[in-house]
Design a protein around this motif. Sequence first.
Motif, short mmCIF file in Angstrom:
data_model
loop_
_atom_site.label_atom_id
_atom_site.label_comp_id
_atom_site.label_asym_id
_atom_site.label_seq_id
_atom_site.Cartn_x
_atom_site.Cartn_y
_atom_site.Cartn_z
N HIS A 90 -11.33 11.01 13.92
CA HIS A 90 -12.60 10.43 13.48
C HIS A 90 -13.00 9.24 14.33
O HIS A 90 -14.18 9.02 14.61
CB HIS A 90 -12.52 10.06 12.00
CG HIS A 90 -12.61 11.28 11.11
ND1 HIS A 90 -13.78 11.97 10.96
CD2 HIS A 90 -11.68 11.94 10.40
CE1 HIS A 90 -13.57 13.01 10.16
NE2 HIS A 90 -12.29 13.01 9.81
N GLU A 91 -11.98 8.49 14.76
CA GLU A 91 -12.25 7.37 15.65
C GLU A 91 -12.92 7.88 16.94
O GLU A 91 -13.92 7.33 17.39
CB GLU A 91 -10.93 6.70 16.02
CG GLU A 91 -10.94 5.20 15.92
CD GLU A 91 -9.52 4.68 16.09
OE1 GLU A 91 -9.09 4.60 17.25
OE2 GLU A 91 -8.85 4.41 15.07
N ALA A 92 -12.32 8.97 17.48
CA ALA A 92 -12.87 9.55 18.71
C ALA A 92 -14.26 10.12 18.48
O ALA A 92 -15.12 10.05 19.35
CB ALA A 92 -11.93 10.63 19.25
N ASP A 94 -16.47 9.14 16.14
CA ASP A 94 -17.45 8.11 15.82
C ASP A 94 -17.85 7.32 17.06
O ASP A 94 -18.97 6.82 17.15
CB ASP A 94 -16.88 7.15 14.76
CG ASP A 94 -16.68 7.85 13.44
OD1 ASP A 94 -17.28 8.94 13.27
OD2 ASP A 94 -15.93 7.35 12.59
N ARG A 95 -16.90 7.20 17.98
CA ARG A 95 -17.20 6.45 19.19
C ARG A 95 -17.97 7.35 20.15
O ARG A 95 -17.43 8.30 20.69
CB ARG A 95 -15.88 5.98 19.83
CG ARG A 95 -16.11 5.04 20.95
CD ARG A 95 -14.79 4.47 21.55
NE ARG A 95 -13.57 4.88 20.90
CZ ARG A 95 -12.72 5.77 21.40
NH1 ARG A 95 -13.00 6.39 22.52
NH2 ARG A 95 -11.60 6.05 20.77
N GLY A 96 -19.27 7.11 20.32
CA GLY A 96 -20.04 7.95 21.22
C GLY A 96 -19.85 7.52 22.65
O GLY A 96 -19.55 6.35 22.88
N ASP A 98 -19.24 11.47 22.31
CA ASP A 98 -18.14 12.20 21.70
C ASP A 98 -17.27 12.91 22.74
O ASP A 98 -17.72 13.84 23.39
CB ASP A 98 -18.77 13.23 20.75
CG ASP A 98 -17.73 14.06 20.05
OD1 ASP A 98 -16.54 13.90 20.36
OD2 ASP A 98 -18.12 14.85 19.20
N ARG B 107 -11.44 10.45 29.80
CA ARG B 107 -11.62 9.88 28.47
C ARG B 107 -11.23 10.92 27.41
O ARG B 107 -10.53 10.61 26.45
CB ARG B 107 -13.08 9.45 28.29
CG ARG B 107 -13.26 8.40 27.23
CD ARG B 107 -14.62 7.74 27.31
NE ARG B 107 -15.69 8.69 27.48
CZ ARG B 107 -16.59 8.64 28.47
NH1 ARG B 107 -16.54 7.67 29.35
NH2 ARG B 107 -17.54 9.52 28.55
N THR B 108 -11.68 12.16 27.63
CA THR B 108 -11.35 13.22 26.68
C THR B 108 -9.85 13.43 26.62
O THR B 108 -9.27 13.53 25.54
CB THR B 108 -12.04 14.53 27.10
OG1 THR B 108 -13.44 14.29 27.14
CG2 THR B 108 -11.72 15.64 26.13
N ALA B 111 -8.16 10.72 24.63
CA ALA B 111 -8.42 10.88 23.20
C ALA B 111 -7.55 12.01 22.64
O ALA B 111 -7.00 11.88 21.53
CB ALA B 111 -9.89 11.19 22.96
#
Lengths: 127, 296
Positions: A90-92, A94-96, A98, B107-108, B111
């Motif tokens: 969700h953190e990832a 919510d942080r745009g 995406d 970045r992906t 994450a």
Amino acid sequence: MAGTGSRGRAERRSAGALESEVLAALWATERPLTPAEIQAGIDGALAYNTVHTILKRLYDKGLVLRDADGRRGAYRPAKNAAELTAEAMHEALDRGPDPIAALQQFVTGLRPEEERALRELLAGGGA
Amino acid sequence: MRFDVYSPLVLSLLLSAAGPVIARRVAPALAARVLTSAAVLTAVATAWSLVLLAAALLGDVPPVIREAREDGHPVADPVPGVIGFAACLALVVIALRVRRAVRAEFRTRRALRRLCAGHPADTELIVAASATPRAFAIPGRPGRILVTSAMLSALRPAERRVLLAHERAHLAHRHGPLVTAATLAAAADPLLGPVRTAVGFLVERWADEQAAAAVGDRRTTARALARAALTAGGAGPCALHFTDRAVTRRVAALQTSPPPRLWPVALAVLLLGTLAALLAADATSDLVRQLSGVLS
């Protein structure tokens, strides 16, 4: 319909794949499941012993809990890591922008008329 | 040089026009591979052509011209100055776009790595205890499958098996790197945007076909897709990014027989990419000859 194969056991599933299926079955429901219930809840014939072996392996990894909610012999999934993952997800999200939207998702958004068509597909043919 | 150097641009447009058509007609595994290969070749050729156009400006550099005149060589300017400057500008834009795409990629990955934290290394399925219905493959060694609990509880047992088989196919056939290659090609050559979209659609179709083969039932595979899409659709309009009727088209494709391999079409696509590379190479030798003719 062309190409619609019969419901068959097309492929032998590996131990890792079976593990995923048992874990998925446990997560799909709120209540703890016995090996027999899991056996019934998995698509395809799977020997009771196999289910038992897989459950033991999942238990050893700390992914499932035994004798859950006072039900002897019943299993339910362990929540800790899954909750941490959900938080990170969700953190990832919510942080745009995406970073996960860039991935291939299993499914993507629908238009209203597409939604209707898919509902009809599921309604037709029973099961 | 006069024509060759512009040809990769034309071929990019051709490839972009052909991509979506091929995505519908040709077996997804073959189509995804040839379109990505052709896109990468064409993107490299296009970028190189721009380098050549920019390099042709060298022919306009005063010392070169003066020297050439002294030697009695006529300077045949192959590229108008305006185009040379435009090429320089385009190269800067391309560099920025590729940089942005590479950063997004990293970045992906970061994450995704965080999502795997706390799960045993030898487990394929990672469940996220979340009410948002989601499912995706996490490439890597080993690759993982992430599914949220909401998605799992929405599906029936046979459909869960379809979902797992679908994500497993993404990992087994390295769809992550394939899509990354197509994304970078489209970043370097914006004309290839439609090809990138086609490849994204094709890897989903490819995984659908693999899942249908694994569970031995196309109908169940189609129903799994439909149910997952309806579940995810209810999660809110902006929860998932929108692609053009992709799910409906995938469901429809599962209701007919798998598309044929169509090798001639595949070879034609590869030829487009190869042609772009060859013409760019030809333009290079032209320019080298021209400049060395002037400088010698």
